[in-house]
Design a protein around this motif. Structure first.
Motif: not given
Lengths: 403, 283
Positions: A304-322
């Motif tokens: 929850t706390e890192r939701t934004r970080e997860i969003g950033i990572m996904k925006a720059v191409g992180a796949q679900r499995r990453d």
């Protein structure tokens, strides 16, 4: 990156890991104590007496240790007959002698147990460090070093001892041999090293009861070799069950013969211990479970706390499995660190308590240590799975907007 | 540059002149929207984007303006491959975003789109160079290569001496430069900036816009959402959105004349498409 997230929340990660640490440590401590207790009580009884069968007759469904419920039904004639069986090398009665004191010279020490009457073969020739075995029909004794040390001047071969027996009075014996150690010689003696005196059943038992009226509750049948133990037992039982034996025609018809090797007797003890052990390990396992809930909780918070970080990572191409991998690795690191710390703590605690309680022998069941560590790590991974799955599902649009 | 982005082969395959499912030739546009609609069901259907058709040519600099609720964010999400249209098509570098699954879209996003956000959106626990290298992590680039490339780009945006700094050790302008470097690290077909100067003072903001001018001069395709008129005027054209539709497209002065010569020489280029190859291979 997982490691960095853990380090960024040192206190939180520490508290999380603590659950696993305590769980693993508790399991390990308890199994160390359990195994050491077991080893202390049971000791190394088995090696010398594997060709021996220990027998007694008791009412059916009697529970307890070796000799529980034993009734005096075996006559010296029965024993002589059994000794004639082909697979049997020796058969003799075993009789604990009730005592009050041991004396030598003008020195008297109180002694309420540890004096046994048996056949000469009971003390193996190779176990006699000094002197020889006692002989049937002689007023002789073999003592162990602990018994010798009871007196200010250690008893030696040739010394005379006086044993005060309630009701009967005092009996004398000459020490003819001293064994090499104070270990128990059979399950009938119990399992702890202590001062012991061994006497021949003749004359010490037969004198008191009259030879033709002597009835032994406990008998020892020694096979000719280890491979013949089962034969010896079968032959002894066949004789005892036949109408020829005194035991079969004596007393209660319902008595059941229990003829077991010390290994079989030990197994019963082991069972008892393992029940106890399982119970304790179960309690420890609960703390592991609590630890896993802690990890799951902290991982959920972390996601929850890192939701934004997860969003950033996904925006720059992180796949679900990453993302999944990132959080599982984080949970796994917590689990691994917890398990390793728990292993260390458990060893220290196990040593410490064993030292405190005074166990002579410290047994570390490494397989349990391994199980605890594997479970600790597994718990970390399992607890991390759901939060990690949640994280991987996060929609980057929402996550980037998340404050 | 050391041999273009990993996965360059894919980029070639997906960006060549293939007539896509709808027979639309997408050769010359970095982004193309064809009657794109995005409808949300909030009790009754709300058309966040209501039939938008527009091309973003390669090497162009486009600003998107409009009041809040006009569909700017939705447009950004579609162009940035974060979302799919309810109907119509969105092509990014020739690939039909609507036809892709989440995995493919994520990959396209990682390789073809560079995001610059108003709030920078840097990873707080990573250093500048690690932040810039982050997109490469998810493409499986080795650590040394990542670091080298990230350091290279940071150097180019003027932060060569701040590689090991964490975001909270940097000023707002420096953070935005890190974010821009991160957006550029994969040599994207499109640089997508959402109010990039919104959180910066005017002077720092102007510096960032100057950097955008340089990037444009190097041949990058830029799309910028803003609601400040003077910021939007730095672009070639302004798309005005209203109620999910394009109200008008306004051409503004060609800013090519203001390009800075010093920045053009080091610039890498997107290897696989037709736009101007200004810098050549610097490595």
């Amino acid at each position: 990156m997982a490691w960095r997230a853990i380090r960024a929340h040192k206190l939180r990660s520490t508290l999380t890991t603590l659950g696993v640490v305590i769980g693993v440590a508790a399991v390990l401590t308890f199994v160390i104590l359990g195994a050491s207790l077991q080893a202390g009580v049971i000791g190394d009884v088995s090696p010398d007496d594997r060709e021996n069968v220990y027998g007694w007759a008791s009412p059916p469904d009697t529970n307890g240790g070796p000799g529980a419920g034993a009734q005096p039904v075996f006559t010296p004639r029965d024993l002589a007959q059994i000794e004639n069986e082909p697979a049997v090398r020796a058969a003799y009665g075993f009789q604990p002698v009730p005592t009050q004191t041991l004396s030598s010279g003008n020195e008297t020490v109180p002694r309420g147990s540890g004096v046994y009457a048996a056949g000469p073969a009971y003390v193996d020739r190779e176990d006699v460090a000094e002197g020889r075995q006692f002989r049937m029909g002689e007023r002789e004794a073999v003592i162990n070093p602990a018994a010798a040390a009871l007196f200010e001047q250690n008893l030696t071969v040739g010394d005379r001892i006086e044993i005060q027996v309630p009701v009967v009075g005092s009996v004398n014996a000459t020490v003819v041999g001293i064994t090499e150690d104070a270990e128990s010689r059979s399950p009938f003696e119990g399992f702890n090293p202590e001062p012991r005196v061994y006497l021949p059943t003749d004359p010490y038992v037969t004198d008191v009861t009259q030879a033709d009226r002597t009835r032994f509750s406990l008998v020892v049948v020694e096979a000719t070799d280890r491979g013949s133990v089962d034969d010896a037992r079968d032959q002894a039982l066949a004789y005892l069950n036949s109408s020829e034996s005194d035991a079969s025609g004596f007393g209660d018809e319902d008595l059941v013969y229990n003829f077991q090797t010390s290994l079989e007797l030990l197994d019963q003890f082991q069972e008892l211990f393992s029940v106890l052990q399982n119970f304790v390990v179960g309690v420890a396992a609960i703390s592991l479970l609590v630890g896993s809930i802690g990890i799951a909780n902290i991982m959920l918070v972390s996601v929850t706390e890192r939701t934004r970080e997860i969003g950033i990572m996904k925006a720059v191409g992180a796949q679900r499995r990453d993302i999944l991998q990132l959080f599982i690795v984080e949970a796994m690191v917590l689990g691994v660190v917890g398990a390793i710390l728990g292993l260390g703590l458990g060893l220290v605690a196990g040593f410490g308590v064993a030292e405190l309680v005074g166990f002579e022998e410290l047994v570390i069941p490494w397989e349990w240590g391994a199980i605890a560590v594997v479970v600790g790590i597994g718990v970390g991974v399992l607890a991390g799975l759901y939060p990690a799955y949640n994280a991987s599902k996060t929609d980057p649009i929402d996550a980037l907007r998340y404050e | 540059m050391t041999g273009g982005p990993p996965g360059g082969e894919d980029a070639v395959a997906s960006s060549t002149t293939d007539a896509d499912a709808d027979g639309v030739v997408v050769d010359d546009a970095a982004v193309e929207l064809v009657d794109a609609r995005k409808t949300y069901q909030l009790g009754e259907p709300v058309h966040a984007l209501d039939g938008v058709t527009v091309d973003v040519p390669r090497g162009s600099y486009t600003a998107v303006m409009g009041p809040s609720g006009s569909g700017k964010s939705t447009l950004m999400n579609l162009v940035g491959c974060l979302d799919t249209p309810t109907s119509g098509s969105v092509f990014v570098d020739g690939a039909d975003v609507g036809a892709m699954n989440d995995r493919e879209r994520t990959r396209l996003r990682g390789e073809k789109v560079g995001f610059v956000f108003q709030t920078f959106n840097l990873m707080p626990r990573l250093t500048a160079v690690e932040n810039v290298a982050l997109p490469l992590v998810f493409r499986g680039v080795s650590k040394d290569d990542r670091h080298e490339r990230a350091a290279d780009i940071l150097e180019r945006v003027g932060l060569g001496d701040r590689l090991g700094h964490a975001p909270n050790e940097l000023s707002g302008g420096q953070r935005q430069r890190v974010a821009i470097a991160r957006a550029l690290v994969n040599d994207p077909a499109l640089l997508l900036a959402d109010e990039p100067t919104g959180n910066l003072d005017s002077e720092t903001g102007a510096n960032i816009l100057d950097l955008f001018d340089e990037l444009k001069a190097e041949g990058n395709t830029l799309v910028m959402v803003t609601h400040e008129r003077d910021v939007a005027e730095r672009a070639d054209r302004i798309i005005h959105l209203l109620d999910g539709k394009i109200e008008r497209i306004e051409a503004v002065g060609d800013l090519a004349g203001r390009q800075h010569d010093d920045a053009t020489t080091e610039r890498d280029d997107v290897p696989d498409d037709g736009h101007a190859d200004v810098g050549g291979d610097a490595a």
